[in-house]
Design a protein around this motif. Structure first.
Motif, short mmCIF file in Angstrom:
data_model
loop_
_atom_site.label_atom_id
_atom_site.label_comp_id
_atom_site.label_asym_id
_atom_site.label_seq_id
_atom_site.Cartn_x
_atom_site.Cartn_y
_atom_site.Cartn_z
N UNK A 114 14.40 -10.54 88.62
CA UNK A 114 15.49 -9.90 89.39
C UNK A 114 15.94 -8.59 88.75
N UNK A 115 15.26 -8.17 87.67
CA UNK A 115 15.57 -6.95 86.93
C UNK A 115 16.93 -7.02 86.26
N UNK A 116 17.28 -8.19 85.76
CA UNK A 116 18.53 -8.41 85.02
C UNK A 116 18.19 -8.52 83.54
N UNK A 117 19.10 -8.10 82.67
CA UNK A 117 18.82 -8.14 81.22
C UNK A 117 18.76 -9.56 80.67
N UNK A 118 17.89 -9.73 79.68
CA UNK A 118 17.76 -10.99 78.96
C UNK A 118 17.69 -10.63 77.48
N UNK A 119 18.76 -10.89 76.76
CA UNK A 119 18.79 -10.53 75.34
C UNK A 119 19.43 -11.62 74.52
N UNK A 120 18.83 -11.91 73.39
CA UNK A 120 19.42 -12.79 72.39
C UNK A 120 20.16 -11.86 71.43
N UNK A 121 21.48 -11.92 71.47
CA UNK A 121 22.30 -10.98 70.69
C UNK A 121 21.97 -11.05 69.20
N UNK A 122 21.75 -12.25 68.67
CA UNK A 122 21.44 -12.38 67.25
C UNK A 122 20.14 -11.67 66.89
N UNK A 123 19.14 -11.74 67.76
CA UNK A 123 17.88 -11.06 67.48
C UNK A 123 18.03 -9.54 67.57
N UNK A 124 18.82 -9.08 68.52
CA UNK A 124 19.03 -7.64 68.64
C UNK A 124 19.74 -7.11 67.40
N UNK A 125 20.77 -7.81 66.95
CA UNK A 125 21.47 -7.40 65.73
C UNK A 125 20.51 -7.42 64.55
N UNK A 126 19.70 -8.47 64.45
CA UNK A 126 18.75 -8.58 63.35
C UNK A 126 17.72 -7.44 63.40
N UNK A 127 17.32 -7.05 64.59
CA UNK A 127 16.34 -5.97 64.73
C UNK A 127 16.92 -4.64 64.26
N UNK A 128 18.21 -4.45 64.48
CA UNK A 128 18.83 -3.18 64.15
C UNK A 128 19.35 -3.11 62.72
N UNK A 129 19.52 -4.26 62.08
CA UNK A 129 20.03 -4.28 60.71
C UNK A 129 18.90 -3.98 59.73
N UNK A 130 19.14 -3.15 58.75
CA UNK A 130 18.09 -2.82 57.79
C UNK A 130 17.74 -3.99 56.88
N UNK A 131 18.66 -4.95 56.72
CA UNK A 131 18.40 -6.06 55.80
C UNK A 131 18.05 -7.36 56.51
N UNK A 132 17.68 -7.30 57.77
CA UNK A 132 17.28 -8.49 58.49
C UNK A 132 18.46 -9.23 59.08
N UNK A 133 18.25 -10.49 59.47
CA UNK A 133 19.27 -11.23 60.21
C UNK A 133 20.37 -11.86 59.36
N UNK A 134 20.26 -11.77 58.05
CA UNK A 134 21.24 -12.43 57.18
C UNK A 134 22.50 -11.60 57.01
N UNK A 135 23.63 -12.29 56.98
CA UNK A 135 24.89 -11.60 56.69
C UNK A 135 24.94 -11.30 55.20
N UNK A 136 25.87 -10.46 54.79
CA UNK A 136 25.98 -10.13 53.37
C UNK A 136 26.29 -11.37 52.54
N UNK A 137 27.12 -12.27 53.06
CA UNK A 137 27.44 -13.51 52.33
C UNK A 137 26.20 -14.40 52.21
N UNK A 138 25.42 -14.49 53.29
CA UNK A 138 24.20 -15.29 53.25
C UNK A 138 23.21 -14.72 52.22
N UNK A 139 23.15 -13.41 52.12
CA UNK A 139 22.28 -12.79 51.13
C UNK A 139 22.74 -13.15 49.72
N UNK A 140 24.05 -13.11 49.48
CA UNK A 140 24.58 -13.50 48.17
C UNK A 140 24.21 -14.94 47.84
#
Length: 194
Positions: A114-140
């Protein structure tokens, strides 16, 4: 009828999704492929309305293999960086985690048709973050765990409750697609998250 092509690695997953889609009245699977170099010929031969593909199978040739056809990409969070090029695509690209339930894929196919968007917000954020999908606390938490610190020591170092550390480790494992902490550390190192 929504003509769908499946480009998925792994016969079991591909076959299971094909069975789920075959049970839908408005969707038909017109072709199944398991190699990236087979996607373009299958698209040209079958002219599907939507292509459902593993990121790993099409990452080298995006957007080439599917032409103007809407593409539903299934990606694992640890491979989210490979989605960056797709986020700027001029045609319809849907993005879902590879661990979603089959009904999310069914709905994603319908939405793209139907030409409607389909996005997993967590994956989009992970794609745009230079350090991957982990939060700073998770990295610590993961860095201390990778250094061999037990949960109690990680909790004390970061001023957290032990249960909070366990929750972080559970989320990290899910994002890494890992079953154990050791495997999560290995995946995170290979992906450059830590």
């Amino acid at each position: 009828m929504i003509r769908t092509l499946l480009a998925l690695d792994g016969a079991l997953v591909r076959g299971a999704l094909s069975c789920v889609l075959a049970a839908e009245e408005d969707i038909s699977v017109v072709a199944e492929v398991d190699r990236g170099d087979a996607v373009r010929p299958a698209v040209q031969a079958q002219r599907p309305d939507v292509v459902v593909a593993d990121l790993d199978l099409i990452a080298e040739d995006v957007p080439g293999p599917v032409g103007p056809c809407p593409l539903l990409v299934l990606a694992h969070p640890r491979r989210a960086r490979g989605l960056r090029g797709m986020l700027s695509a001029t045609r319809m690209v849907g993005i879902l985690g590879s661990d979603v339930g089959p009904q999310r894929v069914v709905e994603g196919i319908r939405r793209l048709f139907r030409r409607e968007p389909v996005l997993d917000a967590d994956l989009v954020v992970a794609a745009l973050r230079p350090d991957g999908p982990l939060t700073s606390r998770e990295i610590e938490v993961l860095r201390l765990t990778a250094a061999g610190a037990p949960v109690a020591e990680v909790a004390a170092s970061l001023g957290l409750a032990r249960g909070t550390v366990r929750n972080h480790l559970g989320r990290i494992a899910r994002k890494a697609g890992a079953r154990t902490r050791v495997e999560a550390v290995r995946v995170a190192r290979e992906a450059g998250w830590i």
